[in-house]
Design an enzyme around this catalytic site. Structure first.
Site, PDB file in Angstrom:
ATOM      1  CG  ASP A 189      47.902  48.878  54.230  1.00  0.00           C
ATOM      2  OD1 ASP A 189      48.704  48.982  53.278  1.00  0.00           O
ATOM      3  OD2 ASP A 189      46.696  49.174  54.143  1.00  0.00           O
TER       4      ASP A 189
ATOM      5  NE  ARG B 146      49.610  31.936  38.892  1.00  0.00           N
ATOM      6  CZ  ARG B 146      48.686  30.995  39.040  1.00  0.00           C
ATOM      7  NH1 ARG B 146      48.475  30.456  40.234  1.00  0.00           N
ATOM      8  NH2 ARG B 146      47.957  30.584  38.024  1.00  0.00           N
TER       9      ARG B 146
ATOM     10  CE1 TYR C 137      45.667  20.696  36.506  1.00  0.00           C
ATOM     11  CE2 TYR C 137      47.264  19.097  35.698  1.00  0.00           C
ATOM     12  CZ  TYR C 137      46.419  20.185  35.471  1.00  0.00           C
ATOM     13  OH  TYR C 137      46.331  20.740  34.232  1.00  0.00           O
TER      14      TYR C 137
ATOM     15  CD  GLN D 132      46.460  52.702  42.474  1.00  0.00           C
ATOM     16  OE1 GLN D 132      47.249  53.200  43.259  1.00  0.00           O
ATOM     17  NE2 GLN D 132      45.604  53.406  41.761  1.00  0.00           N
TER      18      GLN D 132
HETATM   19  C1  LIG Z   1      46.385  51.619  47.697  1.00  0.00           C
HETATM   20  C2  LIG Z   1      46.175  51.110  49.051  1.00  0.00           C
HETATM   21  C3  LIG Z   1      45.848  49.768  49.311  1.00  0.00           C
HETATM   22  C4  LIG Z   1      45.391  48.793  48.260  1.00  0.00           C
HETATM   23  O1  LIG Z   1      46.157  48.648  47.182  1.00  0.00           O
HETATM   24  P1  LIG Z   1      45.560  48.234  45.748  1.00  0.00           P
HETATM   25  O2  LIG Z   1      46.778  47.722  45.073  1.00  0.00           O
HETATM   26  O3  LIG Z   1      44.982  49.458  45.139  1.00  0.00           O
HETATM   27  O4  LIG Z   1      44.553  47.157  45.947  1.00  0.00           O
HETATM   28  C5  LIG Z   1      45.825  49.329  50.617  1.00  0.00           C
HETATM   29  N1  LIG Z   1      46.064  50.171  51.636  1.00  0.00           N
HETATM   30  C6  LIG Z   1      46.334  51.472  51.435  1.00  0.00           C
HETATM   31  C7  LIG Z   1      46.597  52.326  52.627  1.00  0.00           C
HETATM   32  C8  LIG Z   1      46.384  51.996  50.145  1.00  0.00           C
HETATM   33  O5  LIG Z   1      46.631  53.303  49.957  1.00  0.00           O
END
Ligand SMILES: *Cc1c(COP(=O)(O)O)cnc(C)c1O
Length: 419
Positions: free
Chosen positions: A165, A240, A230, A191
């Site tokens: 992550d 997306r 399809y 984000q």
């Molecule tokens: C922001 C965040 C996410 C999720 O991202 P979004 O685009 O907000 O769904 C996942 N893991 C961590 C550690 C984050 O800070």
């Protein structure tokens, strides 16, 4: 000098740098996407962005998607996480790191953090591995890569998949390798607060073409890249990104390395100032970190050096001085109401019989940083050295006046509770 919280003048009046950062370049590319007419997730901007992202992270495949939460869910499914599987994860992160596991109907198993880096501790992983463990979600917390020298061999030994992550770690590197390359898949978020942003957005990276194809298919309603519009081969959804977001991301990506360098310089200077200051601690980065984009600067507060005033009172006093510092995540992920048994039984379907009792879980280092920690955001590192000096001077001013604050502590706490 009187503290601002007690009616004095604040130590700092200027604001810190704003976020997000953009210019006429984003405007130009947005207009181009608008006029191009192909606004959706199959526009030319999408491939252009994915190729740039791939190149920057030296990874074979990048699949853009709607956000970082969906990216994690898709990555977990793509590496083979299924209903009832256990997935090991840190308790000190944003909820998505764990909720994405539940969204796959799998079971999050928490392993404590390393108190220095605040990343999942490799030595805490092995004891919680069971025959049902399928994967590890590794968060590179605050931009500081986790100890991949220890985690990768551990995953190999037990045949576990790794999903990185990288929502805090755009462009981060550990011993010469970009994050997202250590695991079977990696995910990023775009984000609004993240280091590269289009308001919302995400990407999944992988070096294995099968993992990448599955991820692409899940994001595109089960289609295949070479298949017909399809023809649907798996149960996917529409995750997306739009061409507008990809257009913004292309320029945002180009700002990253310079911003990372500015932040690294300021963070190093800030650490050097704090070394001479008693009561606020910040960890030195591991020697194997080649690049840390500094999504967050994390501090530990020692009330003993501030006449015993609580972290909350200290925080309010510092904020009144014009320094926007915050407390860290308020509690470990497993203390969220989501992890109450009834709620989970709905979420985790067939796995309910073997759900862990999260209410009995206490991971010491995570709970400690939740009590002691403070942080400030990456954009505060985009200015100059003077900004760093101002932060430490505000800490110092509060420290020098902390005995006065201690006398007022009860009223201040009551005022804080009232909001
Ligand atoms: C922001 C965040 C996410 C999720 O991202 P979004 O685009 O907000 O769904 C996942 N893991 C961590 C550690 C984050 O800070």
């Amino acid at each position: 000098m009187t503290l601002a919280i007690l009616g004095g003048k604040p130590a700092r009046k200027e604001s810190f740098p704003d976020w997000p950062v953009f210019s006429s370049e984003e405007e130009t590319l947005l207009l181009k996407a608008l006029r191009g007419g192909n606004w959706g997730g199959y526009g030319a901007e999408i491939r252009r962005f994915e190729e740039r992202f791939q190149r920057m992270h030296e990874v074979k495949h990048a699949i853009s998607c709607a956000n970082g939460t969906v990216a994690l869910e898709v990555a977990l499914r793509s590496v083979g996480v299924r209903c009832g599987d256990e997935v090991i994860v840190t308790p000190f992160s944003f909820i998505a790191s764990a909720s994405a596991i539940l969204l796959c109907h799998a079971i999050p198993v928490f392993a404590d953090i390393d108190p220095k880096t605040l990343n999942i501790s490799p030595s805490a992983i092995e004891p919680v591995i069971t025959p049902r463990t399928k994967a590890i979600v590794v968060v590179h917390f605050g931009g500081h890569p986790a100890d991949m020298d220890a985690i990768v061999p551990l995953a190999r030994k037990y045949g576990l998949a790794i999903v990185e992550d990288c929502a805090h770690a755009h462009g981060a590197r550990w011993r010469g390798t970009a994050v997202g390359n250590f695991g079977d898949a990696g995910t990023f978020s775009f984000q609004g607060y993240k280091l590269v942003t289009s308001g919302e957005g995400g990407v999944i990276v992988a070096n294995d073409s099968n993992v990448a194809e599955r991820a692409w298919s899940y994001c595109n309603q089960g289609r295949r890249r070479e298949g017909g519009w399809y023809e649907h081969y798996s149960l996917g959804s529409n995750y997306r990104l739009t061409a507008f977001q990809a257009a913004v991301l292309c320029t945002q990506l180009e700002r990253l390395s310079e911003q990372t360098a500015t932040r690294a310089g300021n963070a190093a200077y800030f650490r050097s100032l704090l070394r001479k200051f008693n009561g606020i601690e910040t960890a030195e980065p591991s020697e194997h970190v080649e690049s840390n984009p500094h999504y967050l600067v994390i501090l530990r507060y020692d009330p003993g050096a501030f006449s015993g005033i609580s972290r909350e009172v200290f925080l309010e006093a510092v904020r009144a001085e014009g320094i926007p510092v915050s407390t860290v995540y308020p509690y470990p992920l497993y203390s969220n109401p989501l992890f109450e048994r009834e709620k989970l039984e709905q979420a985790a379907c067939a796995a309910s019989a073997s759900l862990p009792d999260y209410s009995a879980l206490h991971l010491e280092e995570c709970e400690r940083i939740c009590r002691e920690g403070l942080w400030f955001d990456h954009q505060m590192l985009l200015g100059d050295k003077r900004d760093m000096e101002d932060i430490v001077e505000a800490f110092q001013k509060v420290q020098e006046n902390s005995s006065i604050l201690a006398k007022h502590q009860e009223e201040l706490k009551a005022a804080l509770r009232r909001g």
